[in-house]
Scaffold this motif. Structure first.
Motif, PDB file in Angstrom:
ATOM      1  N   PRO A  19       0.822  -1.203   0.000  1.00 45.40           N
ATOM      2  CA  PRO A  19       0.000   0.000   0.000  1.00 45.40           C
ATOM      3  C   PRO A  19       0.858   1.256   0.000  1.00 45.40           C
ATOM      4  O   PRO A  19       1.930   1.290   0.589  1.00 45.40           O
ATOM      5  N   LEU A  20       0.417   2.286  -0.687  1.00 43.00           N
ATOM      6  CA  LEU A  20       1.108   3.558  -0.681  1.00 43.00           C
ATOM      7  C   LEU A  20       0.992   4.191   0.700  1.00 43.00           C
ATOM      8  O   LEU A  20      -0.058   4.129   1.333  1.00 43.00           O
ATOM      9  N   GLN A  21       2.069   4.805   1.169  1.00 42.20           N
ATOM     10  CA  GLN A  21       2.064   5.417   2.492  1.00 42.20           C
ATOM     11  C   GLN A  21       1.420   6.798   2.427  1.00 42.20           C
ATOM     12  O   GLN A  21       1.865   7.672   1.690  1.00 42.20           O
ATOM     13  N   ALA A  22       0.342   6.964   3.173  1.00 43.16           N
ATOM     14  CA  ALA A  22      -0.359   8.247   3.202  1.00 43.16           C
ATOM     15  C   ALA A  22       0.192   9.102   4.335  1.00 43.16           C
ATOM     16  O   ALA A  22       0.914   8.631   5.202  1.00 43.16           O
ATOM     17  N   ASP A  23      -0.165  10.367   4.322  1.00 43.31           N
ATOM     18  CA  ASP A  23       0.250  11.293   5.374  1.00 43.31           C
ATOM     19  C   ASP A  23      -0.911  11.570   6.323  1.00 43.31           C
ATOM     20  O   ASP A  23      -2.081  11.482   5.952  1.00 43.31           O
ATOM     21  N   VAL A  24      -0.546  11.923   7.535  1.00 43.74           N
ATOM     22  CA  VAL A  24      -1.526  12.291   8.562  1.00 43.74           C
ATOM     23  C   VAL A  24      -1.117  13.638   9.133  1.00 43.74           C
ATOM     24  O   VAL A  24       0.059  13.852   9.458  1.00 43.74           O
ATOM     25  N   HIS A 210      14.807  15.341  15.331  1.00 44.27           N
ATOM     26  CA  HIS A 210      15.299  15.734  14.007  1.00 44.27           C
ATOM     27  C   HIS A 210      14.200  15.517  12.964  1.00 44.27           C
ATOM     28  O   HIS A 210      14.154  14.496  12.276  1.00 44.27           O
ATOM     29  N   ILE A 211      13.312  16.490  12.882  1.00 41.12           N
ATOM     30  CA  ILE A 211      12.223  16.470  11.917  1.00 41.12           C
ATOM     31  C   ILE A 211      12.237  17.812  11.181  1.00 41.12           C
ATOM     32  O   ILE A 211      13.087  18.663  11.447  1.00 41.12           O
ATOM     33  N   ALA A 212      11.319  17.994  10.263  1.00 36.91           N
ATOM     34  CA  ALA A 212      11.232  19.272   9.554  1.00 36.91           C
ATOM     35  C   ALA A 212      10.481  20.293  10.406  1.00 36.91           C
ATOM     36  O   ALA A 212       9.472  19.959  11.040  1.00 36.91           O
ATOM     37  N   TYR A 213      10.962  21.528  10.402  1.00 35.23           N
ATOM     38  CA  TYR A 213      10.312  22.607  11.148  1.00 35.23           C
ATOM     39  C   TYR A 213      10.017  23.756  10.179  1.00 35.23           C
ATOM     40  O   TYR A 213      10.831  24.084   9.316  1.00 35.23           O
ATOM     41  N   HIS A 214       8.845  24.358  10.365  1.00 39.36           N
ATOM     42  CA  HIS A 214       8.473  25.486   9.513  1.00 39.36           C
ATOM     43  C   HIS A 214       7.680  26.493  10.340  1.00 39.36           C
ATOM     44  O   HIS A 214       6.694  26.135  10.996  1.00 39.36           O
ATOM     45  N   SER A 215       8.123  27.737  10.301  1.00 38.08           N
ATOM     46  CA  SER A 215       7.464  28.810  11.049  1.00 38.08           C
ATOM     47  C   SER A 215       6.700  29.713  10.087  1.00 38.08           C
ATOM     48  O   SER A 215       7.300  30.280   9.166  1.00 38.08           O
ATOM     49  N   ILE A 216       5.398  29.841  10.305  1.00 36.28           N
ATOM     50  CA  ILE A 216       4.602  30.833   9.574  1.00 36.28           C
ATOM     51  C   ILE A 216       4.506  32.062  10.470  1.00 36.28           C
ATOM     52  O   ILE A 216       3.977  31.994  11.580  1.00 36.28           O
ATOM     53  N   VAL A 217       5.053  33.179   9.979  1.00 39.79           N
ATOM     54  CA  VAL A 217       5.240  34.371  10.808  1.00 39.79           C
ATOM     55  C   VAL A 217       4.362  35.511  10.317  1.00 39.79           C
ATOM     56  O   VAL A 217       4.250  35.760   9.114  1.00 39.79           O
ATOM     57  N   ARG A 218       3.732  36.184  11.260  1.00 41.41           N
ATOM     58  CA  ARG A 218       2.990  37.414  10.979  1.00 41.41           C
ATOM     59  C   ARG A 218       3.952  38.594  11.149  1.00 41.41           C
ATOM     60  O   ARG A 218       4.422  38.847  12.254  1.00 41.41           O
ATOM     61  N   PRO A 219       4.248  39.330  10.062  1.00 42.09           N
ATOM     62  CA  PRO A 219       5.233  40.403  10.187  1.00 42.09           C
ATOM     63  C   PRO A 219       4.713  41.627  10.918  1.00 42.09           C
ATOM     64  O   PRO A 219       5.461  42.273  11.661  1.00 42.09           O
ATOM     65  N   LEU A 268       2.892  23.467   1.851  1.00 38.13           N
ATOM     66  CA  LEU A 268       3.906  22.879   2.729  1.00 38.13           C
ATOM     67  C   LEU A 268       3.650  21.391   2.943  1.00 38.13           C
ATOM     68  O   LEU A 268       4.594  20.587   2.928  1.00 38.13           O
ATOM     69  N   LEU A 269       2.410  21.015   3.133  1.00 35.04           N
ATOM     70  CA  LEU A 269       2.086  19.601   3.343  1.00 35.04           C
ATOM     71  C   LEU A 269       2.339  18.783   2.084  1.00 35.04           C
ATOM     72  O   LEU A 269       2.712  17.610   2.170  1.00 35.04           O
ATOM     73  N   LYS A 270       2.161  19.399   0.935  1.00 41.40           N
ATOM     74  CA  LYS A 270       2.444  18.708  -0.317  1.00 41.40           C
ATOM     75  C   LYS A 270       3.931  18.450  -0.462  1.00 41.40           C
ATOM     76  O   LYS A 270       4.357  17.408  -0.965  1.00 41.40           O
ATOM     77  N   GLU A 271       4.744  19.400  -0.006  1.00 41.72           N
ATOM     78  CA  GLU A 271       6.193  19.248  -0.094  1.00 41.72           C
ATOM     79  C   GLU A 271       6.723  18.241   0.904  1.00 41.72           C
ATOM     80  O   GLU A 271       7.784  17.662   0.681  1.00 41.72           O
TER      81      GLU A 271
END
Length: 271
Positions: A19-24, A210-219, A268-271
């Motif tokens: 089975p293809l591995q899906a994301d959660v 050690h995972i991916a981190y992403h910050s969405i910032v309000r300027p 971001l989730l697609k990437e």
């Protein structure tokens, strides 16, 4: 040659049947928020249009974790929303979130889990991460989270120090906001600017997975941040334990969730 052909045929069969591995993804709301925050803001609608299905809402009761399923959605990847006691101290919320994530892991064994957290939910999510409470963690995406704290929490705490009976008058003229702040003192104490002895000071010095981190910032105006959290506090690169490890996306908007957040999250989730 015949043996090689048989071996190749077996491999082809195995890979074809696997089975293809899906994301959660698990959506974590912030202070004064709820699971409905993602729905009301339009974030869920954008994610659903990009291949995500709402798998349900998770909440806790005296008997454990309860899943309220959502029926009828279609998509390759699963989206869960959590309902946390947003007025409670961060550690209390983290305990509940950790139990919910283990429930998700049981429903999706070996599938990677991405945490998406708004505001104070980013602090709660990081507590669970540093405690190793996220099975198969893949990434953390935070939106306008006070990783280094916020002076607004200090102001809110100071406004609750008015003694009785003057506090009753204050509560009347603020439409009940003073009582709400009093009830959430535990959460507000945890969100004051990081300093020795505070929760954020401890959390920001802990080893992070050690995972991916992403910050969405309000300027905000002149890069100062939104009306509740300074811009520098929203950037996980400012955390001593995560320097240089977080990607950053700037979304010009007020502190609350909005449709543009959904657009950024979908990419971001697609990437």
């Amino acid at each position: 040659m015949k043996k090689l052909k048989r071996l190749l045929a077996v491999w082809a069969l195995l890979f074809a049947s696997a089975p293809l591995q899906a994301d959660v993804a698990v959506l974590v709301h912030g202070y004064l928020g709820s699971a409905a925050s993602w729905e009301e803001s339009g974030v869920n609608a954008v994610l659903m249009a990009n291949g995500w299905k709402r798998a349900g809402i998770l909440r806790t009761d005296p008997y454990g974790v309860e899943l309220i399923p959502v029926v009828g959605d279609e998509g390759d990847n699963s989206l869960y929303q959590v309902e946390l006691p947003s007025l409670a101290p961060m550690m209390v919320q983290a305990d509940q979130l950790q139990a919910m994530l283990h429930q998700v892991a049981e429903l999706h064994p070996d599938e990677p889990i991405t945490l998406v957290a708004h505001s104070a939910g980013g602090v709660v999510a990081r507590i669970v991460l540093v405690r190793g409470g996220v099975p198969h963690a893949k990434a953390l995406i935070t939106i306008a989270s006070p990783h280094l704290g916020t002076g607004r929490a200090v102001q809110a705490l100071e406004s609750t120090d008015i003694p009785y009976p003057f506090c009753l008058v204050q509560n009347f003229f603020t439409g009940g906001k003073t009582r709400l702040l009093r009830e959430s003192r535990g959460a507000l104490v945890d969100l004051v600017p990081a300093q020795p002895g505070s929760l954020l000071f401890w959390l920001n010095s802990q080893p992070h997975p050690h995972i991916a981190y992403h910050s969405i910032v309000r300027p905000g105006p002149v890069g100062l941040g939104d009306e509740l959290v300074p811009a520098f506090s929203q950037d996980m690169n400012r955390i001593p334990a995560l320097q240089g490890q977080s990607d950053v996306t700037v979304v010009s908007a007020p502190h609350s969730l909005n449709v543009q957040d959904g657009v950024v999250l979908a990419q971001l989730l697609k990437e």
